[in-house]
Design a protein around this motif. Sequence first.
Motif, PDB file in Angstrom:
ATOM      1  N   ALA A  74      28.159  52.893  49.033  1.00 13.62           N
ATOM      2  CA  ALA A  74      29.092  52.811  47.903  1.00 13.62           C
ATOM      3  C   ALA A  74      29.917  51.529  48.030  1.00 13.62           C
ATOM      4  CB  ALA A  74      30.002  54.029  47.871  1.00 13.62           C
ATOM      5  N   PHE A  75      30.179  50.886  46.914  1.00  7.82           N
ATOM      6  CA  PHE A  75      30.925  49.633  46.918  1.00  7.82           C
ATOM      7  C   PHE A  75      32.388  49.903  47.245  1.00  7.82           C
ATOM      8  CE2 PHE A  75      33.499  46.465  44.682  1.00  7.82           C
ATOM      9  CZ  PHE A  75      33.022  45.325  45.291  1.00  7.82           C
ATOM     10  N   ARG A  76      32.889  49.235  48.276  1.00  8.77           N
ATOM     11  CA  ARG A  76      34.289  49.351  48.673  1.00  8.77           C
ATOM     12  C   ARG A  76      34.821  47.954  48.941  1.00  8.77           C
ATOM     13  NH1 ARG A  76      31.615  53.492  51.195  1.00  8.77           N
ATOM     14  NH2 ARG A  76      32.367  55.565  50.742  1.00  8.77           N
ATOM     15  N   GLN A  77      35.954  47.646  48.375  1.00  7.97           N
ATOM     16  CA  GLN A  77      36.553  46.321  48.570  1.00  7.97           C
ATOM     17  C   GLN A  77      38.063  46.475  48.535  1.00  7.97           C
ATOM     18  OE1 GLN A  77      34.772  43.078  48.069  1.00  7.97           O
ATOM     19  NE2 GLN A  77      36.613  41.866  48.345  1.00  7.97           N
ATOM     20  N   LEU A  78      38.740  45.824  49.470  1.00  9.12           N
ATOM     21  CA  LEU A  78      40.199  45.799  49.421  1.00  9.12           C
ATOM     22  C   LEU A  78      40.633  44.990  48.215  1.00  9.12           C
ATOM     23  CD1 LEU A  78      41.100  45.209  53.173  1.00  9.12           C
ATOM     24  CD2 LEU A  78      41.307  47.304  51.860  1.00  9.12           C
ATOM     25  N   ILE A  79      41.688  45.435  47.558  1.00 14.46           N
ATOM     26  CA  ILE A  79      42.150  44.741  46.364  1.00 14.46           C
ATOM     27  C   ILE A  79      42.886  43.464  46.736  1.00 14.46           C
ATOM     28  CG2 ILE A  79      43.648  44.921  44.356  1.00 14.46           C
ATOM     29  CD1 ILE A  79      42.849  47.831  44.174  1.00 14.46           C
ATOM     30  N   GLY A  80      43.691  43.459  47.775  1.00 10.81           N
ATOM     31  CA  GLY A  80      44.335  42.249  48.271  1.00 10.81           C
ATOM     32  C   GLY A  80      45.269  41.572  47.288  1.00 10.81           C
ATOM     33  N   LEU A  81      46.410  42.173  47.017  1.00 14.31           N
ATOM     34  CA  LEU A  81      47.398  41.577  46.127  1.00 14.31           C
ATOM     35  C   LEU A  81      48.351  40.689  46.924  1.00 14.31           C
ATOM     36  CD1 LEU A  81      48.385  44.682  43.976  1.00 14.31           C
ATOM     37  CD2 LEU A  81      46.884  42.809  43.325  1.00 14.31           C
ATOM     38  N   GLU A  82      48.779  39.601  46.334  1.00 12.09           N
ATOM     39  CA  GLU A  82      49.778  38.763  46.979  1.00 12.09           C
ATOM     40  C   GLU A  82      51.135  39.437  46.868  1.00 12.09           C
ATOM     41  OE1 GLU A  82      49.680  34.742  45.597  1.00 12.09           O
ATOM     42  OE2 GLU A  82      47.501  34.738  45.496  1.00 12.09           O
TER      43      GLU A  82
END
Length: 100
Positions: A74-82
């Motif tokens: 399953a696709f998982r990625q951290l969103i990583g907001l500044e």
Amino acid sequence: IKCRSRWVLTFQELELHPCIIQSRQSFEGMDWYNATVEIGGSGNATRYLVEYVPRYAIKFVDRPYTRDQYAKGAFRQLIGLEDDLLPDHWKDLRKKKDEA
């Protein structure tokens, strides 16, 4: 199966029992189910065949770990907001815990 009976209005929202849906019939826009219901603890559960259970008396749930989020690959990625994109009052969680 110990008993075969028709459903009666004893519906308690917090009193859930595992069941297996055997069949479904639709009459005048309402769905009615026949289900095998297990009542009692895991070691001494008794099975009942209950007929004409209305849809509102059944709560369908996914089996544990069968939803898409648990699928292999399953696709998982951290969103990583500044940090400057978030308001300061969202970032002061440590102060609120110390004050309480």
